[in-house]
Design an enzyme around this catalytic site. Sequence first.
Site, PDB file in Angstrom:
ATOM      1  CB  CYS A 206       8.632   4.269  -5.379  1.00  0.00           C
ATOM      2  SG  CYS A 206       8.312   2.695  -6.197  1.00  0.00           S
ATOM      3  CG  LEU A 207       2.961   4.957  -8.051  1.00  0.00           C
ATOM      4  CD1 LEU A 207       2.314   4.516  -9.275  1.00  0.00           C
ATOM      5  CD2 LEU A 207       2.177   6.083  -7.375  1.00  0.00           C
TER       6      LEU A 207
ATOM      7  CG  HIS B 223      10.068  -0.773 -10.267  1.00  0.00           C
ATOM      8  ND1 HIS B 223      10.208  -1.152  -8.995  1.00  0.00           N
ATOM      9  CD2 HIS B 223       9.732   0.627 -10.168  1.00  0.00           C
ATOM     10  CE1 HIS B 223       9.630  -0.262  -8.374  1.00  0.00           C
ATOM     11  NE2 HIS B 223       9.667   1.011  -8.917  1.00  0.00           N
TER      12      HIS B 223
ATOM     13  CG  HIS C 121      12.107   5.032 -10.256  1.00  0.00           C
ATOM     14  ND1 HIS C 121      12.224   5.588  -9.015  1.00  0.00           N
ATOM     15  CD2 HIS C 121      10.906   4.232 -10.200  1.00  0.00           C
ATOM     16  CE1 HIS C 121      11.225   5.059  -8.040  1.00  0.00           C
ATOM     17  NE2 HIS C 121      10.484   4.288  -8.942  1.00  0.00           N
ATOM     18  CD  GLU C 122       8.605   3.460 -13.027  1.00  0.00           C
ATOM     19  OE1 GLU C 122       8.294   2.211 -12.743  1.00  0.00           O
ATOM     20  OE2 GLU C 122       8.171   4.414 -12.303  1.00  0.00           O
TER      21      GLU C 122
ATOM     22  N   GLY D 292       5.076   7.065 -13.513  1.00  0.00           N
ATOM     23  CA  GLY D 292       5.911   5.833 -14.220  1.00  0.00           C
ATOM     24  C   GLY D 292       5.453   4.570 -13.308  1.00  0.00           C
TER      25      GLY D 292
ATOM     26  CD  GLN E 290       6.190   0.243  -9.655  1.00  0.00           C
ATOM     27  OE1 GLN E 290       6.239   0.698 -10.763  1.00  0.00           O
ATOM     28  NE2 GLN E 290       6.043   1.060  -8.387  1.00  0.00           N
TER      29      GLN E 290
END
Length: 187
Positions: free
Chosen positions: A107-108, A153, A149-150, A59, A64
């Site tokens: 997380c990225l 952001h 989660h996304e 994701g 991000q």
Amino acid sequence: MSAVIAVEKEKLETPPLDIHYLGDRALRQPAKRIAKVDDSLRQLAKEMLQTMYSSNGIGLAAPQVAINKQLIVIDCEPDNSANIPLILINPKIIGYSQELCVVEEGCLSIPGVYLDVTRPKTIEVTFKDEQGKPRKLQATDLLARVIQHEMDHLNGVMFVDRVDNGLALNEALQKQGFSVQAVKPVK
């Protein structure tokens, strides 16, 4: 079925977009609603997918990559070429299950940090697809978790803000060289 944004699920040596990391102000800005779904937005979604696959993610939210828009790309099966990635524009959660589950998240934007987070097991979400068509989706388990989660952001919230175990959080962040001061707990 809407037209799908075609992207090879491969790791590019130089992904089209740069992922920003915990501590970067871009990650803490609330994302703006998208007024118009057009080719430039579809191109952004394509580049986000390429960047996500290149980084072994499932994701990625526009903030991000320092783009202040309510756009999310998700693919819970990046190794399955038949699985179609999900593109959510202006997503809104309209229902949560009472049942919660605790699962380890990463997380990225915080590489190397994996910690337990409690979230609703099932959600219902409305959004526009890459053609601008309104959609509604009932998601459970991993997909529900990734969407939540996304979507965090999009509100300037990182998964570490939701971690209850402060000791594990401090240890994991310090081990990866992140500042504990960058965490903004939500309750």
